[in-house]
Design an enzyme around this catalytic site. Structure first.
Site, mmCIF file in Angstrom:
data_model
loop_
_atom_site.group_PDB
_atom_site.id
_atom_site.type_symbol
_atom_site.label_atom_id
_atom_site.label_comp_id
_atom_site.label_asym_id
_atom_site.label_seq_id
_atom_site.Cartn_x
_atom_site.Cartn_y
_atom_site.Cartn_z
ATOM 1 N N PRO A 24 0.837 -1.203 0.000
ATOM 2 C CA PRO A 24 0.000 0.000 0.000
ATOM 3 C C PRO A 24 0.870 1.251 0.000
ATOM 4 O O PRO A 24 1.802 1.353 0.796
ATOM 5 C CB PRO A 24 -0.791 -0.118 1.299
ATOM 6 C CG PRO A 24 0.016 -1.043 2.166
ATOM 7 C CD PRO A 24 0.713 -1.979 1.236
ATOM 8 N N THR A 26 0.481 5.536 -0.263
ATOM 9 C CA THR A 26 -0.183 6.832 -0.389
ATOM 10 C C THR A 26 0.495 7.623 -1.497
ATOM 11 O O THR A 26 1.717 7.788 -1.483
ATOM 12 C CB THR A 26 -0.069 7.570 0.953
ATOM 13 O OG1 THR A 26 -0.894 6.877 1.885
ATOM 14 C CG2 THR A 26 -0.515 9.011 0.852
ATOM 15 N N GLN A 100 -6.942 -0.704 1.320
ATOM 16 C CA GLN A 100 -6.433 -0.558 2.688
ATOM 17 C C GLN A 100 -7.288 0.434 3.476
ATOM 18 O O GLN A 100 -7.440 1.595 3.096
ATOM 19 C CB GLN A 100 -4.970 -0.110 2.694
ATOM 20 C CG GLN A 100 -4.380 -0.244 4.104
ATOM 21 C CD GLN A 100 -2.971 0.280 4.239
ATOM 22 O OE1 GLN A 100 -2.663 1.371 3.758
ATOM 23 N NE2 GLN A 100 -2.118 -0.481 4.905
ATOM 24 N N HIS A 175 -5.469 -1.510 8.225
ATOM 25 C CA HIS A 175 -4.172 -0.870 8.491
ATOM 26 C C HIS A 175 -4.000 -0.741 10.010
ATOM 27 O O HIS A 175 -4.500 0.195 10.620
ATOM 28 C CB HIS A 175 -4.161 0.498 7.808
ATOM 29 C CG HIS A 175 -2.809 1.115 7.674
ATOM 30 N ND1 HIS A 175 -1.676 0.592 8.278
ATOM 31 C CD2 HIS A 175 -2.388 2.204 6.984
ATOM 32 C CE1 HIS A 175 -0.639 1.355 7.959
ATOM 33 N NE2 HIS A 175 -1.043 2.336 7.192
ATOM 34 N N TYR A 180 -0.384 4.353 13.138
ATOM 35 C CA TYR A 180 -1.718 4.932 12.989
ATOM 36 C C TYR A 180 -2.656 4.420 14.093
ATOM 37 O O TYR A 180 -2.229 3.742 15.010
ATOM 38 C CB TYR A 180 -2.241 4.697 11.561
ATOM 39 C CG TYR A 180 -1.354 5.415 10.564
ATOM 40 C CD1 TYR A 180 -1.223 6.803 10.623
ATOM 41 C CD2 TYR A 180 -0.596 4.728 9.639
ATOM 42 C CE1 TYR A 180 -0.369 7.489 9.769
ATOM 43 C CE2 TYR A 180 0.267 5.410 8.767
ATOM 44 C CZ TYR A 180 0.372 6.786 8.846
ATOM 45 O OH TYR A 180 1.232 7.457 8.005
ATOM 46 N N ARG A 227 -2.512 -5.684 8.578
ATOM 47 C CA ARG A 227 -1.106 -5.265 8.464
ATOM 48 C C ARG A 227 -0.561 -4.792 9.807
ATOM 49 O O ARG A 227 -1.185 -3.977 10.492
ATOM 50 C CB ARG A 227 -0.966 -4.126 7.449
ATOM 51 C CG ARG A 227 0.501 -3.787 7.220
ATOM 52 C CD ARG A 227 0.741 -2.777 6.119
ATOM 53 N NE ARG A 227 1.973 -3.137 5.411
ATOM 54 C CZ ARG A 227 2.736 -2.291 4.728
ATOM 55 N NH1 ARG A 227 2.388 -1.027 4.601
ATOM 56 N NH2 ARG A 227 3.847 -2.696 4.153
ATOM 57 N N GLY A 299 12.069 -3.348 2.320
ATOM 58 C CA GLY A 299 13.469 -3.430 1.918
ATOM 59 C C GLY A 299 13.819 -4.660 1.097
ATOM 60 O O GLY A 299 14.999 -4.987 0.952
HETATM 61 C C1 LIG Z 1 5.274 6.856 -1.019
HETATM 62 C C2 LIG Z 1 4.938 5.853 0.055
HETATM 63 C C3 LIG Z 1 3.662 5.822 0.576
HETATM 64 C C4 LIG Z 1 3.304 4.854 1.544
HETATM 65 N N1 LIG Z 1 2.007 4.797 1.987
HETATM 66 C C5 LIG Z 1 1.606 3.766 2.763
HETATM 67 C C6 LIG Z 1 0.223 3.560 3.064
HETATM 68 O O1 LIG Z 1 -0.679 4.290 2.622
HETATM 69 N N2 LIG Z 1 -0.090 2.513 3.872
HETATM 70 C C7 LIG Z 1 0.860 1.665 4.379
HETATM 71 O O2 LIG Z 1 0.530 0.729 5.105
HETATM 72 N N3 LIG Z 1 2.168 1.836 4.081
HETATM 73 C C8 LIG Z 1 2.556 2.830 3.273
HETATM 74 N N4 LIG Z 1 3.874 2.944 2.908
HETATM 75 C C9 LIG Z 1 4.846 1.919 3.339
HETATM 76 C C10 LIG Z 1 4.994 0.849 2.246
HETATM 77 O O3 LIG Z 1 3.808 0.070 2.151
HETATM 78 C C11 LIG Z 1 6.164 -0.104 2.591
HETATM 79 O O4 LIG Z 1 5.939 -0.657 3.862
HETATM 80 C C12 LIG Z 1 7.519 0.593 2.578
HETATM 81 O O5 LIG Z 1 7.680 1.361 1.390
HETATM 82 C C13 LIG Z 1 8.661 -0.413 2.695
HETATM 83 O O6 LIG Z 1 8.629 -1.328 1.604
HETATM 84 P P1 LIG Z 1 9.674 -1.191 0.372
HETATM 85 O O7 LIG Z 1 11.048 -1.235 0.971
HETATM 86 O O8 LIG Z 1 9.399 -2.356 -0.519
HETATM 87 O O9 LIG Z 1 9.404 0.134 -0.283
HETATM 88 C C14 LIG Z 1 4.268 3.927 1.990
HETATM 89 C C15 LIG Z 1 5.562 3.999 1.475
HETATM 90 C C16 LIG Z 1 5.905 4.925 0.516
HETATM 91 C C17 LIG Z 1 7.298 4.926 -0.061
#
Ligand SMILES: Cc1cc2nc3c(=O)[nH]c(=O)nc-3n(C[C@H](O)[C@H](O)[C@H](O)COP(=O)(O)O)c2cc1C
Length: 366
Positions: A24, A26, A100, A175, A180, A227, A299
């Site tokens: 997810p 934003t 979500q 979520h 949150y 989550r 990551g």
């Molecule tokens: C631009 C952006 C927006 C995000 N928005 C949300 C969100 O709305 N809900 C959520 O649970 N996590 C959100 N996250 C966290 C991501 O779901 C994820 O946990 C995080 O990027 C780490 O994963 P990655 O290393 O694969 O990027 C967001 C991350 C980024 C980079």
């Protein structure tokens, strides 16, 4: 041999083409009066429909639940109609998508609430920043929720879940992560209540199970994911303490009582290996504790993702940032292709730039 990430998997009745899950994210493109999902968003999600499952950006379950500018809601008729173009686009491409369900609690600002305080389990300032229409502002001490208000929030989650199904989503993700509202209830650093929602582990976790029980009346639990981010520390106002891991152990063990679509966990967002109360290896700790489908996140690369599934520590991997600049991420994994790098400056800016203009491999080659 097929890579572990690219093998299909079935979540109860839902057949996923691969285990590359879109996390997810934003993206703040619902920049209109009613925070209604737009055609631009439909294009963005359509481009990413090759994911085994898309988990949508956080969508506020009520007006009170909002904490960031231009995020889409799932409480009004117009929002439900807006989301329909997105679910239709993803389904047309053969993809699957969950919504979500989001309530930010204290991670908000009076500017979103006509000057009134944001709400939370207790009146404790997260000492962070809120992304308001006028830019970043310091968070404030929120107002502690009354019990009738907590019951209303549980109903808001239920209504939002029902709206999501009406909008054509294949399921919903609760979520309960990233600092949150639900996470604020779990943590004894943000929850100092002395009623049935505070104090003991059971009390601090209560709201999550009430939310699942309420949603279950309108959406089968096989279509519901949860989550969690147990080792989150120093981000979104969260601080680990001696209660943290026992609380998450309790939550995960009790989630086994529900036949959920999946449990979605994040590895620590930053290095917590030297901290006394952190669990640095989330998948390793919780895989043996959880009986259902497990998504792991944070990551991961193609290589690490294949390894974690092969090791039996998770069933699927959610990728966040890699999906921003690589709409066809599973295809790129299939071809062992190089990944494009995202432009951080356009993560949350309105418009098409940095949103729907990253080319697929096929487009690059043409
Ligand atoms: C631009 C952006 C927006 C995000 N928005 C949300 C969100 O709305 N809900 C959520 O649970 N996590 C959100 N996250 C966290 C991501 O779901 C994820 O946990 C995080 O990027 C780490 O994963 P990655 O290393 O694969 O990027 C967001 C991350 C980024 C980079």
């Amino acid at each position: 041999m097929t890579q572990a990430l690219l093998k299909p998997i079935t979540l109860h009745d839902l057949e996923l083409n691969n285990r590359v899950i879109m996390a997810p994210m934003t993206r703040s493109r619902a920049n209109n009066e009613g925070n209604v999902p737009t055609e631009l968003m439909a294009t963005y999600y359509r481009q990413r429909a090759g994911a085994g499952l898309i988990i949508s950006e956080g969508s506020q379950i009520s007006k009170q639940a909002v904490g960031y500018v231009n995020t889409p809601g799932i409480y009004s008729k117009e929002q439900v109609e807006g989301w329909k173009q997105i679910t239709e686009a993803v389904h047309e491409e053969g993809g699957k998508i969950f919504l979500q369900l989001w309530h930010v609690g204290r991670m908000s600002h009076p500017d979103f609430h006509d000057g009134e305080l944001p709400v939370a389990p207790s009146a404790i300032n997260p000492n962070d920043k809120s992304f308001t229409p006028q830019g970043f502002k310091d968070t404030v001490a929120p107002r502690a929720l009354t019990i009738p208000e907590i019951k209303q929030i549980v109903q808001d989650f239920k209504n939002a879940a029902q709206n999501a199904i009406e909008a054509g989503f294949d399921g919903v993700e609760i979520h309960a992560s990233n600092g949150y509202l639900l996470h604020q209830f779990f943590a004894s650093t943000s929850n100092t209540r002395t009623d049935v929602y505070g104090g003991s582990i059971e009390n601090r976790a209560r709201i999550l199970f009430e939310v699942i029980d309420a949603i279950k009346e309108v959406v089968a639990t096989e279509k519901v994911g949860v989550r969690l981010n147990p080792s989150l520390n120093g981000i979104f106002g969260m601080t680990l303490n001696e209660d943290t891991i026992p609380t998450f152990d309790y939550i995960v063990e009790n989630l086994n009582k529900y036949d959920l679509a999946y449990l979605h966990l994040s590895e620590p967002f930053n290095d917590v290996s030297d901290l006394p109360h952190a669990e640095p290896h989330i998948a390793k700790r919780y895989r043996p504790m959880y009986n259902g489908n497990l998504i792991i996140n944070a990551g991961f690369t193609q290589e690490k993702g294949n390894k974690v599934i092969e090791a039996g520590d998770a069933d699927m991997v959610a990728f966040g940032v890699p999906f921003i600049a690589n709409p066809d991420l599973p295809e790129r994994f299939e071809q062992d292709a190089e990944l494009q790098q995202p432009d951080k400056d356009t993560f949350y800016t309105p418009g098409a730039k940095g949103y729907i203009d990253y080319p697929s491999l096929a487009e690059v080659e043409a």
